[in-house]
Write a protein that holds these residues in place. Structure first.
Motif, short mmCIF file in Angstrom:
data_model
loop_
_atom_site.label_atom_id
_atom_site.label_comp_id
_atom_site.label_asym_id
_atom_site.label_seq_id
_atom_site.Cartn_x
_atom_site.Cartn_y
_atom_site.Cartn_z
N MET A 1 0.81 -1.20 0.00
CA MET A 1 0.00 0.00 0.00
C MET A 1 0.85 1.27 0.00
O MET A 1 0.33 2.34 -0.08
CB MET A 1 -0.94 0.01 1.20
N GLU A 2 2.15 1.09 0.08
CA GLU A 2 3.04 2.24 0.05
C GLU A 2 2.88 3.02 -1.25
O GLU A 2 3.16 4.21 -1.31
CB GLU A 2 4.48 1.80 0.23
N ASP A 3 2.42 2.32 -2.31
CA ASP A 3 2.19 2.98 -3.60
C ASP A 3 1.14 4.07 -3.49
O ASP A 3 1.09 4.96 -4.33
CB ASP A 3 1.75 1.98 -4.66
N LEU A 4 0.29 4.00 -2.48
CA LEU A 4 -0.78 4.97 -2.32
C LEU A 4 -0.40 6.13 -1.39
O LEU A 4 -1.25 6.95 -1.05
CB LEU A 4 -2.05 4.29 -1.82
N ALA A 5 0.85 6.19 -0.99
CA ALA A 5 1.30 7.31 -0.15
C ALA A 5 1.01 8.62 -0.87
O ALA A 5 1.29 8.78 -2.05
CB ALA A 5 2.80 7.19 0.13
N GLY A 6 0.38 9.54 -0.14
CA GLY A 6 0.03 10.83 -0.70
C GLY A 6 -1.32 10.86 -1.40
O GLY A 6 -1.77 11.92 -1.83
N ALA A 7 -1.97 9.71 -1.52
CA ALA A 7 -3.26 9.66 -2.22
C ALA A 7 -4.34 10.36 -1.42
O ALA A 7 -4.32 10.41 -0.20
CB ALA A 7 -3.67 8.21 -2.48
N ARG A 8 -5.31 10.89 -2.15
CA ARG A 8 -6.51 11.47 -1.56
C ARG A 8 -7.62 10.44 -1.75
O ARG A 8 -8.00 10.15 -2.88
CB ARG A 8 -6.86 12.79 -2.24
N ILE A 9 -8.12 9.90 -0.65
CA ILE A 9 -9.08 8.81 -0.69
C ILE A 9 -10.42 9.29 -0.14
O ILE A 9 -10.48 9.87 0.95
CB ILE A 9 -8.59 7.60 0.14
N CYS A 10 -11.50 9.03 -0.90
CA CYS A 10 -12.85 9.38 -0.47
C CYS A 10 -13.49 8.21 0.25
O CYS A 10 -13.42 7.07 -0.21
CB CYS A 10 -13.74 9.70 -1.67
N ARG A 11 -14.13 8.51 1.36
CA ARG A 11 -14.93 7.54 2.10
C ARG A 11 -16.07 8.31 2.73
O ARG A 11 -15.85 9.34 3.36
CB ARG A 11 -14.09 6.87 3.17
N MET A 12 -17.30 7.84 2.57
CA MET A 12 -18.46 8.56 3.08
C MET A 12 -18.29 8.85 4.56
O MET A 12 -17.77 8.02 5.32
CB MET A 12 -19.74 7.77 2.83
N ASP A 13 -18.75 10.01 4.96
CA ASP A 13 -18.55 10.51 6.32
C ASP A 13 -18.99 9.53 7.39
O ASP A 13 -18.32 9.35 8.39
CB ASP A 13 -19.29 11.83 6.48
N ALA A 14 -20.09 8.82 7.20
CA ALA A 14 -20.61 7.93 8.23
C ALA A 14 -20.04 6.51 8.14
O ALA A 14 -20.31 5.69 9.00
CB ALA A 14 -22.13 7.87 8.13
N TRP A 15 -19.28 6.21 7.13
CA TRP A 15 -18.78 4.84 6.93
C TRP A 15 -17.48 4.61 7.69
O TRP A 15 -16.67 5.51 7.85
CB TRP A 15 -18.57 4.56 5.46
N PRO A 16 -17.27 3.38 8.14
CA PRO A 16 -16.04 3.07 8.89
C PRO A 16 -14.81 3.06 7.98
O PRO A 16 -14.94 2.99 6.75
CB PRO A 16 -16.31 1.66 9.43
N THR A 17 -13.67 3.16 8.60
CA THR A 17 -12.41 3.18 7.85
C THR A 17 -11.48 2.04 8.27
O THR A 17 -10.29 2.07 7.97
CB THR A 17 -11.69 4.53 8.05
N TRP A 18 -12.02 1.03 8.93
CA TRP A 18 -11.17 -0.05 9.44
C TRP A 18 -10.39 -0.74 8.34
O TRP A 18 -9.25 -1.13 8.55
CB TRP A 18 -11.98 -1.06 10.25
#
Length: 134
Positions: A1-18
């Motif tokens: 996942m190091e390839d995603l360093a600096g990425a801007r990731i969208c996740r709905m406000d109420a959804w978990p991020t586990w």
């Protein structure tokens, strides 16, 4: 996942991020953008405000159709996964046995009628429709 360093990731406000946390995708490694609606995620990616978005298939398909963005977005199979839902009830709650029985009865009826398999089949077809071609 190091390839995603600096990425801007969208996740709905109420959804978990586990799932992001398990993959090591936490701030400050990434920037988490929390829009309120699935359509907002797709628009953020399409407008260059976000690099990727993560959501469940049904919402993704609906947002992609609404925005007519089917040819503009690709699914990353390396970041896709199927998750199960588990229902629990609090044992001391006097309604727990009834609620559990109602849920179990409904699932049993769905399996017997074939509705369960139709739902799974349709969801997989939608999921596969999002997969990159070629």
């Amino acid at each position: 996942m190091e390839d995603l360093a600096g990425a801007r990731i969208c996740r709905m406000d109420a959804w978990p991020t586990w799932d992001l946390e398990e993959a090591g995708l936490t701030e400050p490694l990434i920037t988490l953008i929390r829009p309120p609606l699935p359509k907002d995620y797709m628009e953020a990616v399409l407008n260059g405000e976000a690099d990727i978005t993560g959501m469940e298939t049904e919402s993704a398909v609906g947002a992609i159709r609404e925005l007519e963005a089917g040819t503009k977005l690709v699914q990353n199979p390396e970041l896709s996964h199927i998750m199960s839902l588990h229902f629990t009830s609090h044992k001391p709650n006097p309604q727990s046995p009834l609620v559990t029985a109602i849920l179990n009865k409904g699932i049993t009826e769905m399996r017997r009628s074939g509705e369960w398999y139709d739902i799974v089949s349709s969801a997989l077809a939608e999921f596969n429709g999002l997969a990159p071609k070629g």
